[in-house]
Design a protein around this motif. Structure first.
Motif, short mmCIF file in Angstrom:
data_model
loop_
_atom_site.label_atom_id
_atom_site.label_comp_id
_atom_site.label_asym_id
_atom_site.label_seq_id
_atom_site.Cartn_x
_atom_site.Cartn_y
_atom_site.Cartn_z
N UNK A 1 0.81 -1.24 0.19
CA UNK A 1 -0.03 -0.08 0.00
C UNK A 1 0.73 1.34 0.16
N UNK A 2 1.05 1.75 -1.12
CA UNK A 2 2.00 2.95 -1.21
C UNK A 2 1.06 4.23 -1.57
N UNK A 3 -0.11 4.05 -1.68
CA UNK A 3 -0.86 5.13 -2.18
C UNK A 3 -1.12 6.36 -1.51
N UNK A 4 -1.03 7.67 -2.21
CA UNK A 4 -1.35 8.97 -1.43
C UNK A 4 -2.76 9.05 -1.32
N UNK A 5 -3.07 9.85 -0.06
CA UNK A 5 -4.45 9.92 0.05
C UNK A 5 -4.94 11.19 -0.93
N UNK A 6 -6.28 11.30 -0.85
CA UNK A 6 -6.85 12.55 -1.79
C UNK A 6 -6.25 13.92 -0.66
N UNK A 7 -6.24 13.85 0.61
CA UNK A 7 -6.13 14.97 1.39
C UNK A 7 -4.80 15.29 1.27
N UNK A 8 -3.71 14.48 1.20
CA UNK A 8 -2.38 14.94 0.89
C UNK A 8 -2.32 15.26 -0.49
N UNK A 9 -2.69 14.76 -1.50
CA UNK A 9 -2.61 15.17 -2.75
C UNK A 9 -3.45 16.62 -2.82
N UNK A 10 -4.38 16.96 -2.44
CA UNK A 10 -5.04 18.18 -2.35
C UNK A 10 -4.21 19.21 -1.99
N UNK A 11 -3.44 19.06 -0.58
CA UNK A 11 -2.38 19.97 0.06
C UNK A 11 -1.41 20.02 -1.05
N UNK A 12 -0.90 19.05 -1.75
CA UNK A 12 0.26 19.13 -2.61
C UNK A 12 -0.10 20.30 -3.78
N UNK A 13 -1.37 20.00 -4.32
CA UNK A 13 -1.87 20.96 -5.29
C UNK A 13 -1.96 22.31 -4.76
N UNK A 14 -2.48 22.50 -3.76
CA UNK A 14 -2.25 23.98 -2.96
C UNK A 14 -0.89 24.50 -2.77
N UNK A 15 0.11 23.38 -2.50
CA UNK A 15 1.34 24.00 -2.25
C UNK A 15 2.03 24.34 -3.74
N UNK A 16 1.50 23.50 -4.74
CA UNK A 16 2.10 23.68 -6.02
C UNK A 16 1.75 24.98 -6.69
#
Ligand code: T4K
Length: 375
Positions: A233-248
Motif C-alpha cells: 500500500x503505497x497510495x497517496x490519499x486525496x487529502x495529501x494530494x489536495x495539499x500538494x495541489x495547493x502547495x504547487x
C-alpha cells in the motif's frame, strides 16, 4: 551586527504553507466528493501537474519517499548486493536491507559529495545487481559516468537514484532520460521544498515501468478480480494530494523567495575565510549547505553550537554516515570511505525557507563571521 534576539528557534526549514483559503477550498473539494483515497481526482490532477514539471520521465505518486523507493526496488529483480552511497538519509540503505539486498558502500566524490563513479567501478563485482546513488543537496550524481559504467561492464546493472531533494528546482528536474536511471525517487515530505505533508514519487523513463510501479503501489491489483505480482500500500490519499495541489500553486513564489535569500547568504559566506558554500547557487534551493574542513582553526561542530546558542538550529545532513550506523558498521565495505567520512564531519545545513527575512539571513551570517573571528 543585526539583532540576534529571536522570538523562537529558527529551524533549518519550515514547510511551505499555502494561504489558508486555498487549503480550505482544496480540502473542501475532497471531503465534499466523498472520495478520500485510492487515486481520486486530486491524485490524478497532482500526478499530471507534477509530471509536467519534470522535463523527462513518467511519474507515479506514492505516500512517502521511503515506500516509493521500497516499491521501486521490489520491482527491479534485484538480488544479492547493491552498491550504495553512505552519505545519505538512512531510508536509502534501509530500503535495500528490508528487501534482503546487502548494501556495499562506495565512497563519494570529494567535491559534490554524490556517489563516485570511480569508487563504484572499484566495487563492481558479479554479485552486484544495482547501484543506488543519492543526489545530494540538489546536486545530481554523475549520471552519465554511472550509465557508461553499466554500458561498458554490466548491461544488466540497475541504476536507481534517491532524488529526495531534487524536486522544486527552478526549471525542469531532468534534462534527459539518462539522468533518471532506471528510476528516481522523490520525497514530498513536509521538510522538502515541494511537499504533500508526507509523500513521494517515482520517476522512470519508460511508460511500461510507470504502469508496473502504479500496480505495485496498490497491492498489485490490476482489476476487480486480478492481482499481478506482489505489491504494497503505497497510495497517496486525496487529502495529501489536495495539499500538494495547493502547495504547487505557490511553489514558484517559494523558489523565488529562497533564491533571493540564498544569493544573500552566498555573497556573505563566500567572503568568510575557511568556509565553503556547497549549495545555494541554484538551480536547487532545497538546502543552503556550508563546509568547514577539519584542518581549519574552527570546526563545523563549534559553528553549529554557536548558532544553537543564539537560537539557530542548523542540521548535520548527513551525519552519521549510514556505514557508521549499528545496522551497517559491521560490513566490510563500511570501512575506508575517506571522502564520505570527511563530509559527514564537515557539512552543515543552514536555515533556508521563503518566510525568512533578509535581516534573519544577515543575523546568521553575522554569527558565522563572529565565530570565525574568534577562532
Ligand atoms: N532519502 C533522502 C536523501 C532523504 O533526505 C529522505 C528524507 C528520504 C530518502 C526519505 O523520504 P521520506 O520517506 O521522508 O519521504 C527530515 C525528514 O523527516 C526527512 O523526510 C528528510 N529526508 C530529512 C533530510 O529531514 P529530520 O529527522 O531531520 O526531521 P525533523 O523533524 O528534525 O525536521 C527538520 C526541521 O524541520 C525541524 O527542526 C523543524 C522543521 N519542521 C519539520 C517538520 C516535520 C517543521 O518546521 N515542520 C514540520 O512539520 O528528517
Amino acid at each position: 551586527m543585526a539583532s540576534t534576539a529571536l522570538d523562537r528557534p529558527v529551524y533549518v526549514t519550515r514547510p511551505v504553507i499555502p494561504p489558508w483559503e486555498n487549503l480550505e477550498a482544496a480540502l473542501r473539494r475532497v471531503f465534499d466528493s466523498g472520495i478520500l483515497t485510492n487515486m481520486g481526482p486530486a491524485h490524478v490532477e497532482l500526478e499530471e501537474r507534477l509530471e509536467g514539471r519534470l522535463g523527462a520521465g513518467h511519474l507515479s505518486l506514492w505516500n512517502n519517499g521511503t515506500t516509493a523507493l521500497l516499491g521501486a526496488l521490489s520491482q527491479l529483480d534485484l538480488h544479492d548486493q547493491a552498491i550504495v552511497t553512505p552519505f545519505t538519509f538512512p531510508a536509502t540503505v534501509h530500503a535495500l536491507s528490508l528487501l534482503g539486498i546487502e548494501p556495499v558502500f562506495a565512497d563519494v566524490d570529494p567535491h559534490d559529495l554524490t556517489l563516485s563513479a570511480e569508487s563504484v567501478a572499484e566495487r563492481l563485482t558479479d554479485r552486484v545487481s544495482a547501484v543506488v546513488g543519492t543526489h545530494v543537496y540538489g546536486n545530481f550524481c554523475d549520471t552519465a559516468a554511472i550509465a557508461r559504467l553499466r554500458d561498458e561492464r554490466r548491461p544488466d546493472l540497475r541504476i536507481v537514484y534517491d532524488g529526495a531533494h531534487i524536486f522544486g528546482r527552478s526549471g525542469p528536474v531532468f534534462d534527459s532520460a539518462e539522468a533518471i536511471g532506471d528510476v528516481t525517487m522523490l520525497s514530498f515530505h513536509a521538510t522538502k521544498l515541494f511537499h504533500t505533508v508526507e509523500g513521494g514519487a517515482l520517476v522512470t523513463p519508460e511508460a511500461a515501468q510507470q504502469a508496473r510501479f502504479r500496480t505495485a503501489r496498490n497491492f498489485g491489483i490490476t482489476g476487480e478480480e486480478s492481482v499481478e505480482g506482489v505489491g504494497l500500500n503505497g497510495k497517496m490519499s486525496e487529502v495529501h494530494a489536495a495539499v500538494g495541489l495547493a502547495v504547487l500553486d505557490v511553489l514558484d513564489a517559494e523558489i523565488d523567495a529562497r533564491a533571493a535569500l540564498a544569493r544573500q547568504y552566498v555573497e556573505r559566506l563566500d567572503a568568510v575565510d575557511g568556509l565553503e558554500v556547497l549549495s545555494g547557487r541554484g538551480p536547487s534551493y532545497q538546502y543552503l549547505t556550508v563546509r568547514v574542513r577539519t584542518e581549519e582553526a574552527w570546526t563545523r561542530d563549534s559553528l553549529r553550537s554557536h548558532l544553537l546558542d543564539h537560537g539557530i538550529v542548523s542540521r548535520k545532513y548527513f551525519h552519521p554516515l549510514c556505514s557508521e550506523m549499528d545496522a551497517y558498521r559491521h560490513l566490510r565495505s563500511a570501512a575506508d570511505l575517506p571522502h564520505a567520512t570527511a563530509a559527514a564531519r564537515e557539512c552543515l545545513v543552514l536555515p533556508l525557507y521563503g518566510e525568512m527575512t533578509p535581516d534573519l539571513v544577515d543575523t546568521i551570517c553575522d554569527l558565522v563571521d563572529a565565530k570565525r573571528a574568534a577562532a
